[in-house]
Design a protein around this motif. Structure first.
Motif, PDB file in Angstrom:
ATOM      1  N   GLN A   7       4.689  -1.891   5.387  1.00  0.00           N
ATOM      2  CA  GLN A   7       5.101  -3.082   5.310  1.00  0.00           C
ATOM      3  C   GLN A   7       3.935  -4.127   5.062  1.00  0.00           C
ATOM      4  OE1 GLN A   7       8.434  -3.834   4.976  1.00  0.00           O
ATOM      5  NE2 GLN A   7       8.619  -1.592   4.910  1.00  0.00           N
ATOM      6  N   ARG A   8       2.791  -3.775   5.430  1.00  0.00           N
ATOM      7  CA  ARG A   8       1.689  -4.821   5.572  1.00  0.00           C
ATOM      8  C   ARG A   8       0.418  -3.865   5.145  1.00  0.00           C
ATOM      9  NH1 ARG A   8      -1.479  -4.508  10.247  1.00  0.00           N
ATOM     10  NH2 ARG A   8      -0.584  -3.294  11.856  1.00  0.00           N
ATOM     11  N   VAL A   9      -0.697  -4.670   4.699  1.00  0.00           N
ATOM     12  CA  VAL A   9      -1.823  -4.180   4.284  1.00  0.00           C
ATOM     13  C   VAL A   9      -2.702  -4.021   5.636  1.00  0.00           C
ATOM     14  CG1 VAL A   9      -3.974  -4.575   3.053  1.00  0.00           C
ATOM     15  CG2 VAL A   9      -1.656  -5.197   1.958  1.00  0.00           C
ATOM     16  N   GLU A  10      -3.410  -2.965   5.702  1.00  0.00           N
ATOM     17  CA  GLU A  10      -4.216  -2.560   6.777  1.00  0.00           C
ATOM     18  C   GLU A  10      -5.636  -2.486   6.438  1.00  0.00           C
ATOM     19  OE1 GLU A  10      -3.408   0.769   9.026  1.00  0.00           O
ATOM     20  OE2 GLU A  10      -1.151   0.168   8.923  1.00  0.00           O
ATOM     21  N   MET A  11      -6.774  -2.963   7.212  1.00  0.00           N
ATOM     22  CA  MET A  11      -8.345  -2.884   6.822  1.00  0.00           C
ATOM     23  C   MET A  11      -8.624  -1.301   7.222  1.00  0.00           C
ATOM     24  SD  MET A  11      -8.940  -5.462   5.445  1.00  0.00           S
ATOM     25  CE  MET A  11     -10.683  -5.310   5.418  1.00  0.00           C
ATOM     26  N   VAL A  12      -8.780  -0.509   6.430  1.00  0.00           N
ATOM     27  CA  VAL A  12      -9.089   0.828   6.728  1.00  0.00           C
ATOM     28  C   VAL A  12     -10.610   1.085   6.420  1.00  0.00           C
ATOM     29  CG1 VAL A  12      -8.793   3.266   6.007  1.00  0.00           C
ATOM     30  CG2 VAL A  12      -6.960   1.676   5.928  1.00  0.00           C
ATOM     31  N   PRO A  13     -11.226   1.742   7.320  1.00  0.00           N
ATOM     32  CA  PRO A  13     -12.846   2.068   7.157  1.00  0.00           C
ATOM     33  C   PRO A  13     -12.967   2.966   5.853  1.00  0.00           C
ATOM     34  CG  PRO A  13     -12.242   2.556   9.517  1.00  0.00           C
ATOM     35  CD  PRO A  13     -10.919   2.221   8.886  1.00  0.00           C
ATOM     36  N   VAL A  14     -13.915   2.719   5.195  1.00  0.00           N
ATOM     37  CA  VAL A  14     -14.237   3.433   3.794  1.00  0.00           C
ATOM     38  C   VAL A  14     -14.558   4.720   4.128  1.00  0.00           C
ATOM     39  CG1 VAL A  14     -14.501   1.343   2.629  1.00  0.00           C
ATOM     40  CG2 VAL A  14     -16.338   2.420   3.435  1.00  0.00           C
ATOM     41  N   ASP A  15     -15.408   4.769   5.078  1.00  0.00           N
ATOM     42  CA  ASP A  15     -15.915   6.252   5.492  1.00  0.00           C
ATOM     43  C   ASP A  15     -14.907   6.882   6.023  1.00  0.00           C
ATOM     44  OD1 ASP A  15     -15.624   4.999   7.873  1.00  0.00           O
ATOM     45  OD2 ASP A  15     -17.690   5.407   8.658  1.00  0.00           O
ATOM     46  N   ARG A  16     -13.647   6.741   6.138  1.00  0.00           N
ATOM     47  CA  ARG A  16     -12.674   7.692   6.772  1.00  0.00           C
ATOM     48  C   ARG A  16     -11.517   8.200   5.769  1.00  0.00           C
ATOM     49  NH1 ARG A  16     -11.634   7.970  12.389  1.00  0.00           N
ATOM     50  NH2 ARG A  16     -13.605   7.075  13.720  1.00  0.00           N
ATOM     51  N   ILE A  17     -12.009   7.494   4.354  1.00  0.00           N
ATOM     52  CA  ILE A  17     -11.209   7.832   3.362  1.00  0.00           C
ATOM     53  C   ILE A  17     -11.550   9.243   2.507  1.00  0.00           C
ATOM     54  CG2 ILE A  17      -9.865   7.307   1.204  1.00  0.00           C
ATOM     55  CD1 ILE A  17     -10.403   4.307   2.585  1.00  0.00           C
ATOM     56  N   THR A  18     -10.646   9.946   2.187  1.00  0.00           N
ATOM     57  CA  THR A  18     -11.218  11.174   1.366  1.00  0.00           C
ATOM     58  C   THR A  18     -10.404  11.308  -0.094  1.00  0.00           C
ATOM     59  OG1 THR A  18     -11.480  12.688   3.485  1.00  0.00           O
ATOM     60  CG2 THR A  18     -10.950  13.875   1.297  1.00  0.00           C
ATOM     61  N   VAL A  19     -11.273  11.438  -1.053  1.00  0.00           N
ATOM     62  CA  VAL A  19     -10.539  11.593  -2.165  1.00  0.00           C
ATOM     63  C   VAL A  19      -9.959  12.677  -2.614  1.00  0.00           C
ATOM     64  CG1 VAL A  19     -10.954  10.845  -4.790  1.00  0.00           C
ATOM     65  CG2 VAL A  19     -12.026   9.590  -2.948  1.00  0.00           C
ATOM     66  N   LEU A  20      -8.900  13.088  -2.886  1.00  0.00           N
ATOM     67  CA  LEU A  20      -8.217  14.330  -3.088  1.00  0.00           C
ATOM     68  C   LEU A  20      -8.622  14.942  -4.383  1.00  0.00           C
ATOM     69  CD1 LEU A  20      -4.830  14.403  -1.295  1.00  0.00           C
ATOM     70  CD2 LEU A  20      -6.977  15.349  -0.255  1.00  0.00           C
ATOM     71  N   ASN A  21      -8.722  13.919  -5.403  1.00  0.00           N
ATOM     72  CA  ASN A  21      -8.598  14.304  -6.693  1.00  0.00           C
ATOM     73  C   ASN A  21      -9.746  13.406  -7.399  1.00  0.00           C
ATOM     74  OD1 ASN A  21      -7.811  15.650  -9.327  1.00  0.00           O
ATOM     75  ND2 ASN A  21      -6.882  13.877  -9.801  1.00  0.00           N
ATOM     76  N   PRO A  22     -11.133  13.566  -7.021  1.00  0.00           N
ATOM     77  CA  PRO A  22     -12.093  12.859  -7.672  1.00  0.00           C
ATOM     78  C   PRO A  22     -12.215  12.891  -9.289  1.00  0.00           C
ATOM     79  CG  PRO A  22     -13.075  14.471  -6.584  1.00  0.00           C
ATOM     80  CD  PRO A  22     -11.428  14.856  -6.547  1.00  0.00           C
ATOM     81  N   ARG A  23     -12.665  11.866  -9.633  1.00  0.00           N
ATOM     82  CA  ARG A  23     -12.783  11.456 -11.125  1.00  0.00           C
ATOM     83  C   ARG A  23     -14.240  11.120 -11.586  1.00  0.00           C
ATOM     84  NH1 ARG A  23      -9.311  14.783 -12.130  1.00  0.00           N
ATOM     85  NH2 ARG A  23     -10.083  14.148 -14.219  1.00  0.00           N
ATOM     86  N   VAL A  24     -14.776  11.650 -12.442  1.00  0.00           N
ATOM     87  CA  VAL A  24     -16.204  11.086 -13.137  1.00  0.00           C
ATOM     88  C   VAL A  24     -15.932   9.963 -13.598  1.00  0.00           C
ATOM     89  CG1 VAL A  24     -18.295  11.597 -14.463  1.00  0.00           C
ATOM     90  CG2 VAL A  24     -17.056  13.712 -13.248  1.00  0.00           C
ATOM     91  N   ARG A  25     -16.591   8.659 -13.117  1.00  0.00           N
ATOM     92  CA  ARG A  25     -16.574   7.327 -13.637  1.00  0.00           C
ATOM     93  C   ARG A  25     -17.394   7.118 -14.920  1.00  0.00           C
ATOM     94  NH1 ARG A  25     -11.414   5.414 -12.118  1.00  0.00           N
ATOM     95  NH2 ARG A  25     -10.761   6.784 -10.319  1.00  0.00           N
TER      96      ARG A  25
END
Length: 296
Positions: A7-25
């Motif tokens: 229901q709302r936007v949360e501020m999430v620490p970037v170092d606690r986020i895992t990218v499951l399907n990483p792409r080469v940018r």
């Protein structure tokens, strides 16, 4: 996907986020994202799901890898995120769907994403429904994928070749490939520049193989050996083009000189006139006239 948006936007620490399907940018596109966020801020929050783990909370990324990496590049420690309820399977599918549906994705990404969904057990119809692609296109890509035809997939995704023609080429031998190109031309499927592009692709596929080699597939630096091999390959290609050009030029010179000598022979001219062969293409006539002028 059975995720329920928060229901709302949360501020999430970037170092606690895992990218499951990483792409080469693409470096240029990524720089544009970073510059945009630095100037005007984040326009749309990323989407994550909370993962229960000791020492948590931790998060798995659902969509927004480019925005997340841009925040990390800018040295930010937190990022606005919508937190949804979803298991890892749903998150991975959502990530794959986002990559497939992205308007300007690389064709090699498309191949990897459709392959990833197939490996996860999804049917052709299911993949088509979730990505918004046609069943014929998805089925064709999967058939090309089974044969390792990355070059053909890239050409199809770029709009240079119909999927039906690509499949016909993939399943044909050398004579069959030329026949497939001929049929595509006769049926108005490949004309003009697209036909030339298809012929170049067939030649590259024959010389370099079915797979598309990437300069940097894992973020590692390009080795001196790979640079040397690429340089040598390009040098050999240029030398081959030069040799072909020289052979063509020699043949044209021989033909024009032979025609010039024949047309200078009065008996030959009488024969041509008797046969009603007095005309010739204007460009050829001008070239022969120029040769006569230089000779005199």
């Amino acid at each position: 996907m059975s995720a329920r948006p928060a229901q709302r936007v949360e501020m999430v620490p970037v170092d606690r986020i895992t990218v499951l399907n990483p792409r080469v940018r693409n470096p240029k596109v990524f720089k544009e994202i970073v510059d945009s966020i630095a100037k005007v801020g984040l326009k749309r929050p990323i989407t994550v799901t909370r993962r229960v783990e000791a020492g948590g909370p931790f998060y798995d990324l659902v969509c927004g890898q480019g925005r997340l990496e841009a925040f990390r590049e800018l040295g930010e420690t937190e990022i606005p995120a919508l937190v949804v309820n979803a298991d890892m399977e749903d998150c991975l599918v959502a990530s794959l769907v986002e990559n497939c549906a992205r308007r300007h994705h690389r064709s090699i990404d498309l191949l990897q994403d459709i392959a990833g969904m197939r490996k996860r057990g999804h049917t052709t119809a299911d993949i088509a429904r979730q990505t918004g692609l046609s069943g014929e296109f998805v089925g064709g890509v999967l058939r090309l994928l089974e044969k390792g035809e990355q070059r053909l997939v890239q050409s199809v995704e770029a709009g240079q070749m119909p999927i039906s023609v690509a499949i016909e080429i993939a399943e044909a031998d050398e004579p069959g490939i030329q026949l497939a190109l001929q049929h595509a031309y006769e049926n108005n499927l490949l004309r003009g520049r697209k036909l030339l592009a298809a012929k170049r692709l067939v030649e590259q596929r024959k010389r370099r193989g079915k797979h598309v080699r990437s300069w940097r597939t894992d973020g590692a630096a390009v080795s001196s050996a790979s640079l040397l091999n690429a340089y040598q390959e390009e040098t050999d290609r240029k030398r081959l083009l030069v040799r072909r050009a020289e052979v063509t030029r020699s043949r044209l010179t021989f033909v024009t000189e032979a025609l010039g000598k024949l047309l200078a022979d009065r008996a030959m001219m009488e024969i041509l006139e008797n046969e009603g062969l007095r005309d010739m293409p204007e460009e050829l006539r001008d070239r022969l006239s120029g040769m006569e002028a230089r000779a005199s």
